[in-house]
Enzyme design. Structure first.
Site, PDB file in Angstrom:
ATOM      1  N   SER A 147       0.851  -1.157   0.007  1.00 27.66           N
ATOM      2  CA  SER A 147       0.124  -0.126  -0.110  1.00 27.66           C
ATOM      3  C   SER A 147       0.739   1.165   0.094  1.00 27.66           C
ATOM      4  O   SER A 147       2.105   1.068  -0.169  1.00 27.66           O
ATOM      5  CB  SER A 147      -1.016  -0.114   1.120  1.00 27.66           C
ATOM      6  OG  SER A 147      -1.957   1.025   1.244  1.00 27.66           O
ATOM      7  N   ASN A 148       0.503   2.358   0.367  1.00 28.83           N
ATOM      8  CA  ASN A 148       1.023   3.495   0.386  1.00 28.83           C
ATOM      9  C   ASN A 148       0.828   4.508   1.517  1.00 28.83           C
ATOM     10  O   ASN A 148      -0.111   4.127   2.406  1.00 28.83           O
ATOM     11  CB  ASN A 148       1.045   4.366  -0.983  1.00 28.83           C
ATOM     12  CG  ASN A 148      -0.603   4.531  -1.205  1.00 28.83           C
ATOM     13  OD1 ASN A 148      -1.224   5.173  -0.637  1.00 28.83           O
ATOM     14  ND2 ASN A 148      -1.128   3.999  -2.296  1.00 28.83           N
ATOM     15  N   ARG A 149       1.129   5.629   1.671  1.00 24.14           N
ATOM     16  CA  ARG A 149       1.076   6.288   3.011  1.00 24.14           C
ATOM     17  C   ARG A 149      -0.136   7.417   2.948  1.00 24.14           C
ATOM     18  O   ARG A 149      -0.188   8.082   3.661  1.00 24.14           O
ATOM     19  CB  ARG A 149       2.319   7.262   3.041  1.00 24.14           C
ATOM     20  CG  ARG A 149       3.436   6.388   3.486  1.00 24.14           C
ATOM     21  CD  ARG A 149       4.893   7.290   3.716  1.00 24.14           C
ATOM     22  NE  ARG A 149       4.415   8.182   4.729  1.00 24.14           N
ATOM     23  CZ  ARG A 149       5.390   9.268   4.674  1.00 24.14           C
ATOM     24  NH1 ARG A 149       6.354   9.523   3.883  1.00 24.14           N
ATOM     25  NH2 ARG A 149       5.179  10.395   5.527  1.00 24.14           N
ATOM     26  N   SER A 150      -1.192   7.354   2.056  1.00 20.73           N
ATOM     27  CA  SER A 150      -2.090   7.964   1.830  1.00 20.73           C
ATOM     28  C   SER A 150      -3.240   7.798   3.172  1.00 20.73           C
ATOM     29  O   SER A 150      -3.488   6.533   3.285  1.00 20.73           O
ATOM     30  CB  SER A 150      -2.981   7.855   0.594  1.00 20.73           C
ATOM     31  OG  SER A 150      -4.028   8.422   0.609  1.00 20.73           O
ATOM     32  N   ALA A 177      -4.943   7.432  -3.549  1.00 23.79           N
ATOM     33  CA  ALA A 177      -3.698   7.205  -4.136  1.00 23.79           C
ATOM     34  C   ALA A 177      -3.857   5.605  -4.534  1.00 23.79           C
ATOM     35  O   ALA A 177      -3.696   4.812  -3.686  1.00 23.79           O
ATOM     36  CB  ALA A 177      -2.848   7.352  -3.045  1.00 23.79           C
TER      37      ALA A 177
END
Ligand code: CTP
Length: 419
Positions: A217-220, A285
């Site tokens: 995943s990502n930091r959104s 994101a």
């Protein structure tokens, strides 16, 4: 001091308080509305004053509290006009908590205390939040009275299920302050720039599964997307569908939440809801890469060695590109807004994205700034449009950024309707 809420700023709200144990929640409501920038005038019935004194409300609103039809003169208004004067110029009359007794009296036009007279005289919308113990709320006569009031345009804040002060369990509890304020915002925003419009917002970082326990995943955080959903609701949107890969954020009152995990799930949800939407705001994101073959078992490390793990990733579908192609055939959504999180060559990359993805507006932000982008509550954005225009917003909250983005998108929609 808490941040003000634009839609509540300088609004004149009459808060009618009646005799229920939930009065303590009304004190919190009066306080939060005042902190948010509203001017709150409280009218208490006789029974309400048995639970809490007017001083409580006076203290949190910083304004006189009205309790009587006969001595309102002492509270700042000439007695003979108090009953009509209070309602005049009010933006909203909210009765919270509203007892079964007040409900019945309002439904049948009684006018024997300051609150009922004010309700008759006021021309602003009426919002009622019933609160009652035991099985009273589901009684036919209560429902009948409610329907009468709704038939006259009153907006109902449904009570919640739960445990009453009496120990009984059922439907009749006054919702928490944030929920009440959410409904009040809806009532105040009903004639806003997005009136009658269907809006779809995506939020959060998608999760691409590796195996049953792991994902990429990502930091959104999803905060900007949720702020957009709230701003669209404040602007009077008819529906706001929030397709969210974020976790742990409160859903704005009035939004329909569609929780999703992966980019593929988000694509499916977007295509389903955007097909009939006026406006799509793609704030999510979306992960760019996924595993083409997700392991059905937890991937185990080898006990007899120390070799690592190599994952081969494939591209996720580009949701905005799929939307662009559909839109070329159907014309829907009418307006599409994309977001670009860039770490270098911000404007050049953003401009190229706007054209590549067929967007009406593109909101670009530089994620290398510590006070903008992921996780924080503030943002620095530039709004690019299809005509080459650029609007830079200095450091601002995600809430204020959302309001500006929604205003720009609403203007494009109304230009389309006008042409
Ligand atoms: N987006 C999308 N589908 C994807 C990836 C991104 O619809 N698979 C959308 C995002 O929601 C955003 C916009 O496209 O509104 C731009 O996202 P961004 O990650 O900045 O751009 P990418 O297209 O992924 O390009 P790159 O990562 O190369 O900068």
């Amino acid at each position: 001091m808490a941040e003000t809420i634009t839609i509540l700023e300088n609004k004149r709200i009459l808060l009618g308080v009646t005799g229920s144990i939930a009065v303590y929640k009304a004190a919190d409501l009066a306080s939060k509305l005042t902190q948010a920038g509203a001017q709150v005038d409280v009218i208490m019935t006789e029974a309400a004053q048995r639970f809490v004194t007017p001083l409580t409300f006076q203290s949190v609103t910083g304004r006189p509290v009205y309790t009587s039809l006969w001595d309102a003169g002492g509270e700042g208004l000439p007695t003979h006009i108090a009953h009509v004067g209070l309602g005049e110029g009010a933006d909203l009359l909210v009765i919270a908590p509203c007892t079964a007794n007040t409900l019945a009296r309002l439904a049948h036009g009684h006018a024997d205390d300051l609150l009922s007279v004010t309700a008759l005289a006021a021309r602003c919308p009426l919002v009622i939040a019933p609160a009652m113990d035991g099985g009273m709320y589901s009684q036919e006569v209560v429902q009948f009275n409610l329907r009468i009031l709704q038939g006259r345009g009153a907006l109902l804040i449904e009570p919640e299920e739960g445990r009453f002060a009496s120990g009984l369990v059922g439907k009749g509890r006054l919702p928490e302050t944030l929920t009440l304020i959410g409904h009040i915002r809806r009532a105040l925003g009903r004639d806003g720039a997005l009136k009658g419009r269907k809006v779809v917002v995506t939020a959060g970082g998608t999760r691409e599964p590796i195996d049953p326990v792991r994902f990429i995943s990502n930091r959104s955080s999803g905060k900007q997307g949720y702020a957009l959903a709230q701003a669209a609701l404040d602007a009077g949107a008819q529906t706001v569908t929030l397709i969210s890969a974020a976790r742990g954020l409160p859903t704005p009152v009035g939004a329909d939440l569609i929780p999703v995990g992966s980019a593929a799930e988000m694509l499916y949800a977007v295509l389903t809801f955007a097909a009939s939407a006026d406006l799509l705001l793609m704030a999510a994101a979306v992960a760019d890469f996924m595993l083409p073959d997700v392991s059905t078992h937890k991937i185990k490390k080898r006990e007899d060695g120390d070799e690592g793990l190599t994952l081969t990733l494939a591209r996720t579908p580009d949701i905005l590109t799929v939307v662009k192609n559909r839109r070329a055939e159907t014309g829907m959504p009418r307006v599409v807004v994309g977001f670009a999180a860039e770490s270098h060559n911000l404007l050049a990359n953003a401009q190229a994205k706007l054209i590549r993805k067929g967007l009406d507006l593109l909101v670009a932000n530089d994620i290398t700034a510590p006070d903008a982008g992921f996780e924080v509550d503030t943002n620095r954005i530039i709004i690019l449009d299809a005509d080459g225009g650029q609007e830079a917003l200095d450091l601002t909250t995600k809430t204020r950024a959302a309001e500006r983005i929604i205003a720009r998108a609403a203007a494009l929609l109304s230009d389309q309707s006008g042409s």
